[in-house]
Design a protein around this motif. Structure first.
Motif, PDB file in Angstrom:
ATOM      1  N   GLY A 300     -46.859  -1.183  16.237  1.00 33.24           N
ATOM      2  CA  GLY A 300     -45.771  -1.365  17.181  1.00 33.24           C
ATOM      3  C   GLY A 300     -44.687  -2.226  16.567  1.00 33.24           C
ATOM      4  O   GLY A 300     -44.552  -2.312  15.343  1.00 33.24           O
ATOM      5  N   ALA A 301     -43.905  -2.872  17.404  1.00 32.22           N
ATOM      6  CA  ALA A 301     -42.808  -3.716  16.920  1.00 32.22           C
ATOM      7  C   ALA A 301     -43.341  -4.857  16.071  1.00 32.22           C
ATOM      8  O   ALA A 301     -44.486  -5.287  16.214  1.00 32.22           O
ATOM      9  CB  ALA A 301     -42.016  -4.256  18.099  1.00 32.22           C
ATOM     10  N   ALA A 302     -42.506  -5.364  15.176  1.00 33.40           N
ATOM     11  CA  ALA A 302     -42.940  -6.426  14.266  1.00 33.40           C
ATOM     12  C   ALA A 302     -43.116  -7.754  14.979  1.00 33.40           C
ATOM     13  O   ALA A 302     -43.867  -8.611  14.510  1.00 33.40           O
ATOM     14  CB  ALA A 302     -41.933  -6.581  13.131  1.00 33.40           C
ATOM     15  N   SER A 303     -42.450  -7.961  16.105  1.00 37.16           N
ATOM     16  CA  SER A 303     -42.561  -9.215  16.843  1.00 37.16           C
ATOM     17  C   SER A 303     -42.062  -8.983  18.254  1.00 37.16           C
ATOM     18  O   SER A 303     -41.449  -7.944  18.565  1.00 37.16           O
ATOM     19  CB  SER A 303     -41.736 -10.322  16.177  1.00 37.16           C
ATOM     20  N   TRP A 304     -42.300  -9.957  19.111  1.00 31.60           N
ATOM     21  CA  TRP A 304     -41.798  -9.853  20.485  1.00 31.60           C
ATOM     22  C   TRP A 304     -40.267  -9.806  20.486  1.00 31.60           C
ATOM     23  O   TRP A 304     -39.663  -8.984  21.192  1.00 31.60           O
ATOM     24  CB  TRP A 304     -42.291 -11.030  21.311  1.00 31.60           C
ATOM     25  N   ASP A 305     -39.643 -10.655  19.688  1.00 30.44           N
ATOM     26  CA  ASP A 305     -38.184 -10.659  19.633  1.00 30.44           C
ATOM     27  C   ASP A 305     -37.643  -9.320  19.150  1.00 30.44           C
ATOM     28  O   ASP A 305     -36.630  -8.828  19.656  1.00 30.44           O
ATOM     29  CB  ASP A 305     -37.694 -11.780  18.710  1.00 30.44           C
ATOM     30  N   ALA A 306     -38.328  -8.735  18.161  1.00 34.70           N
ATOM     31  CA  ALA A 306     -37.882  -7.442  17.654  1.00 34.70           C
ATOM     32  C   ALA A 306     -38.027  -6.370  18.728  1.00 34.70           C
ATOM     33  O   ALA A 306     -37.174  -5.490  18.874  1.00 34.70           O
ATOM     34  CB  ALA A 306     -38.676  -7.069  16.407  1.00 34.70           C
ATOM     35  N   TRP A 307     -39.131  -6.415  19.489  1.00 34.29           N
ATOM     36  CA  TRP A 307     -39.331  -5.435  20.567  1.00 34.29           C
ATOM     37  C   TRP A 307     -38.249  -5.586  21.632  1.00 34.29           C
ATOM     38  O   TRP A 307     -37.695  -4.592  22.112  1.00 34.29           O
ATOM     39  CB  TRP A 307     -40.711  -5.617  21.196  1.00 34.29           C
ATOM     40  N   VAL A 308     -37.932  -6.814  21.998  1.00 37.07           N
ATOM     41  CA  VAL A 308     -36.890  -7.043  22.994  1.00 37.07           C
ATOM     42  C   VAL A 308     -35.556  -6.514  22.486  1.00 37.07           C
ATOM     43  O   VAL A 308     -34.804  -5.868  23.227  1.00 37.07           O
ATOM     44  CB  VAL A 308     -36.793  -8.548  23.328  1.00 37.07           C
ATOM     45  N   ALA A 309     -35.274  -6.797  21.203  1.00 36.20           N
ATOM     46  CA  ALA A 309     -34.007  -6.328  20.639  1.00 36.20           C
ATOM     47  C   ALA A 309     -33.963  -4.810  20.587  1.00 36.20           C
ATOM     48  O   ALA A 309     -32.939  -4.196  20.908  1.00 36.20           O
ATOM     49  CB  ALA A 309     -33.815  -6.909  19.245  1.00 36.20           C
ATOM     50  N   ASP A 310     -35.084  -4.179  20.203  1.00 32.17           N
ATOM     51  CA  ASP A 310     -35.123  -2.719  20.103  1.00 32.17           C
ATOM     52  C   ASP A 310     -35.005  -2.049  21.461  1.00 32.17           C
ATOM     53  O   ASP A 310     -34.570  -0.903  21.562  1.00 32.17           O
ATOM     54  CB  ASP A 310     -36.422  -2.275  19.429  1.00 32.17           C
ATOM     55  N   HIS A 311     -35.400  -2.749  22.516  1.00 26.43           N
ATOM     56  CA  HIS A 311     -35.349  -2.158  23.846  1.00 26.43           C
ATOM     57  C   HIS A 311     -34.156  -2.649  24.655  1.00 26.43           C
ATOM     58  O   HIS A 311     -34.032  -2.338  25.838  1.00 26.43           O
ATOM     59  CB  HIS A 311     -36.644  -2.453  24.600  1.00 26.43           C
ATOM     60  N   ALA A 312     -33.284  -3.455  24.013  1.00 25.43           N
ATOM     61  CA  ALA A 312     -32.112  -3.948  24.735  1.00 25.43           C
ATOM     62  C   ALA A 312     -31.153  -2.801  25.049  1.00 25.43           C
ATOM     63  O   ALA A 312     -30.524  -2.758  26.098  1.00 25.43           O
ATOM     64  CB  ALA A 312     -31.405  -5.018  23.923  1.00 25.43           C
TER      65      ALA A 312
END
Length: 760
Positions: A300-312
């Motif tokens: 999945g995403a590399a980090s929580w921040d990356a997931w949030v950014a990718d789903h922004a």
């Protein structure tokens, strides 16, 4: 968004895979279709490199980020290859149901050890709880055992598996987050790293197959640190949230629950101390013994921040146009920045995504351009060549080159740096100076907390004329700057009590307004150094300067004190901060339990001892529980052990008190021992005289009579001489053991009275 060019394959791929390669997948099934296609290429004998070259452009064209796509491909290759599927026969509908997906990956051998390495730091406590049968006949987990991850690893390797450490077949559990020693409650969580996602039945009670559970988790794109097969109906997904505290953890769990709305997540899994199934443990279901298995890590995403950014933004995902194809090493380094608050930032093209060092390493791994050693070198390159003092400077000036930063400090005969200013002494020995580091070291439970409270008390007192026991610490600097205290070791209650005692030791009527004391146990290790730097900047603006910083538990500012590169970087950074803010930084560090020479922990301790202005040791004598502070390898003056400063617990004051210098205490102890030995000797002699037939219960003896009794006791007719015995009786008189009644004769003195008391 990049254009995707279809590719012709001479491989035995099913029509569904060929259709995906030609037409892509809609939002909601992009991860699942990519995973399925990767499995087909893997089963057809393609390497992971070949699979990436075939599938990355397709996935990015569909809207996935490069990182997310690579993580999905790598996750598929974690499973074992199967027999390849033949293409769908002509005339058969080539489109498969949209919910069809390949089942979860095959189990990973040595899953428990892999989980430890992936999800916990070596010195973090991991709580494992075996299940047992309750009085009512149910199966419930016990409170369990907490050991550090490294201790668990050693135990498992020695025993040959977790199932040989815990023989239970009723189930084995572990808590999803690092805990305090012997902790089992939410308040015992030390790092809010993971949240548990589990669902096996929908809202109507119908069972959800594991394949569908896996597809749902995969499609979420969330950063999954570990995926565990429970051995029964469900999969357990550990979502990496990396929350700073309980409040942020709660908010991020709410985000997860909203994302999985309608999936009937187990509501009890909202707790940070939640138990999950332990890989390689055993459980019994309907009489059948089954194994709990680790299936995958880090997808999945590399980090929580990356997931949030990718789903922004749903279309296009941030950075989707800039992260494909895979970057070169230099290009990868140039996608990151490193700021003055020790935080990394990934430049996606549209936004800056903040992240910790571990997330950076995960990105570099997912791009497949570096191994472990190369990753460490690349991280170092980011920290040195991509440095910005403040995040907002990225948009203004970009990264500052290392050589420019160095040349700004070059020698100028017209501008000398300020000299080191002594600011803290122990007695008349200098132990801290502005712009320098000081190391305070000792084994567990030797009194380090008492020393910290004493130093805080001396600093708060400053130059005021107050009385209080600061264990001989004296503040020698100014008293207008901030006193910053960071605690990473103690519970909230112990930390609060320490600061209260520091006020008591200072003699001041109230806590100093200069003091800022922060308990950081709840924060991630990667965040603690950032908090220090932010606090330094804040207090510089608020108070105009920093006098001293005390870090109780400096090892908790890094992931491992045994990691040489990380340890060198941490000490270098702390030393730089001390000079930048003209502050004394005191670092408190444990000694190795088995060391008799004061060896501190790992590479971190060795580097700190080398760079420190002073190395102050604390040792506790197990015989009398008196602790001694002394120091060698001091930049100004060593404190020999025989000149050390001693303290011990005072039951009346309910805190440690100063007892004196080591040499004085030893002289006093020898005097006390001499008195006790003499008292025992003369009590025996006079008791023997009473047994010899005298009617007086308190015999009166001359030196000649005492000599004869001594010879009777010793069974000899020679030594000692009468003159020697007379001198011994005179000495006993001085000590108050004997009392002279008439010329040349003595009587045993009543307990508690001296000879002078009797004479008067």
């Amino acid at each position: 968004m990049p254009k995707y060019k279809s590719t012709t394959f001479a491989l035995p791929l099913p029509n569904r895979t060929l259709d995906y390669l030609a037409n892509g997948a809609p939002e909601g099934s992009r991860n699942a279709e990519l995973f399925d296609a990767t499995c087909q290429l893997r089963d057809a004998g393609q390497s992971i490199t070949d699979a990436e070259s075939c599938l990355l452009a397709r996935a990015v064209a569909d809207g996935l980020s490069d990182t997310e796509a690579r993580n999905t491909i790598h996750s598929a290759f974690n499973g074992a290859a199967r027999e390849p599927l033949a293409p769908t026969p002509r005339g058969q509908d080539k489109r498969q149901p949209s919910r069809h997906v390949t089942g979860p990956p095959e189990a990973i051998e040595g899953g428990f050890l892999r989980l430890l390495e992936t999800c916990f730091q070596p010195d973090e406590f991991v709580a494992i709880a075996p299940a047992a049968e309750s009085d009512e006949g149910g199966i419930v987990p016990r409170r369990g055992v907490t050991l550090t991850a490294s201790e668990w690893k050693s135990k498992i390797e020695a025993k040959g598996g977790i199932d040989r450490v815990f023989s239970t077949k009723l189930g084995l559990f572990l808590r999803i987050n690092p805990m305090a020693k012997d902790g089992a409650k939410n308040e015992d969580v030390t790092t809010f790293r993971h949240a548990l996602v589990e669902f096996d039945c929908d809202e109507t009670g119908n069972r959800i197959p594991k394949a569908d559970q896996y597809q749902t988790i995969l499609e979420s794109g969330m950063p999954v640190a570990a995926l565990i097969d429970s051995g029964n109906k469900s999969l357990h997904a550990w979502i990496r949230v990396d929350a700073r505290d309980a409040a942020e953890y709660k908010r991020r769990v709410e985000v997860i629950w909203k994302h999985f709305a309608g999936k009937n997540l187990d509501t009890q899994n909202r707790n940070p101390s939640r138990l999950s199934r332990c890989p390689d443990g055993r459980r019994t279901v309907d009489g059948e013994v089954r194994h709990q298995r680790l299936l995958a890590t880090n997808f999945g995403a590399a980090s929580w921040d990356a997931w949030v950014a990718d789903h922004a933004k749903a279309d296009p995902p941030p950075g989707s146009s800039s992260l494909s194809p895979a970057p070169s090493r230099n290009e990868a380094v140039e996608r990151f920045y490193y700021d003055g608050n020790a935080r990394f930032h990934l430049d996606t093209g549209d936004t800056l995504v903040p992240m910790d060092q571990r997330s950076v390493e995960n990105h570099l791994k997912s791009w497949g351009i570096a191994d472990g050693k190369s990753i460490a070198e690349m991280v170092c390159s980011i920290q040195t060549g991509r440095f910005v003092r403040r995040t907002e400077d990225i948009q203004l000036t970009g990264a500052t080159e290392l050589l420019d930063r160095a040349y700004a400090l070059s020698f100028d005969p017209q501008q000398a740096p300020p000299e080191d200013e002594l600011c803290l002494c122990l007695g008349d020995y200098p132990v801290a100076a502005h712009g320098n580091l000081t190391c305070i070291q000792g084994k567990s439970k030797v009194g380090k907390s008492a020393v910290i409270a004493a130093i805080l008390g001396a600093c708060q007192r400053g130059n005021y004329a107050c009385s209080g026991d600061t264990l001989c610490f004296k503040w020698q600097g100014g008293d207008g700057g901030a006193i910053i205290h960071l605690d990473t070791e103690q519970s909230g209650g112990d930390w609060h009590a320490l600061v209260r005692r520091s006020v008591q030791r200072s003699g001041m009527p109230a806590v100093s307004t200069r003091l800022v004391s922060l308990p950081l146990v709840r924060f991630a290790r990667s965040e603690r150094l950032a908090i220090l730097e932010l606090a330094l900047e804040k207090e510089l603006q608020r108070q105009g300067g920093i006098d001293i910083v005390i870090i109780d538990g400096v090892a908790d500012l890094c992931s491992s004190p045994n990691d040489e590169a990380e340890s060198l970087e941490l000490i270098s950074r702390l030393h730089a901060l001390a000079q930048e803010y003209r502050a004394a930084i005191i670092c408190v560090l444990h000694e190795n339990p088995s060391s008799v020479e004061g060896k501190t922990r790992g590479h971190l301790g060795s580097e700190l001892n080398r760079k420190a202005f002073a190395n102050l040791r604390i040792e506790k004598d197990p015989k009398d529980s008196i602790s001694t502070m002394w120091g060698m390898d001091m930049r100004k003056r060593d404190i020999p052990r025989e000149q050390g400063f001693c303290f011990a617990w005072n039951e009346d004051l309910k805190m440690h008190s100063y007892y004196g210098r080591w040499i004085s205490l030893k002289i006093d102890a020898r005097k006390q021992k001499s008195t006790e030995d003499a008292s025992e000797k003369w009590t025996t002699i006079f008791a023997k005289a009473a047994e010899s037939g005298t009617d007086d219960p308190c015999p009166v003896l001359s030196a000649e009579q005492a000599l004869q009794i001594i010879r009777d006791i010793d069974g000899t007719e020679s030594a000692p001489k009468q003159e020697t015995v007379k001198k011994q009786m005179q000495r006993a008189e001085v000590l108050g053991i004997l009392r002279k009644t008439e010329r040349g004769k003595w009587v045993l003195n009543p307990s508690g009275q001296t000879g002078q008391d009797q004479d008067t």
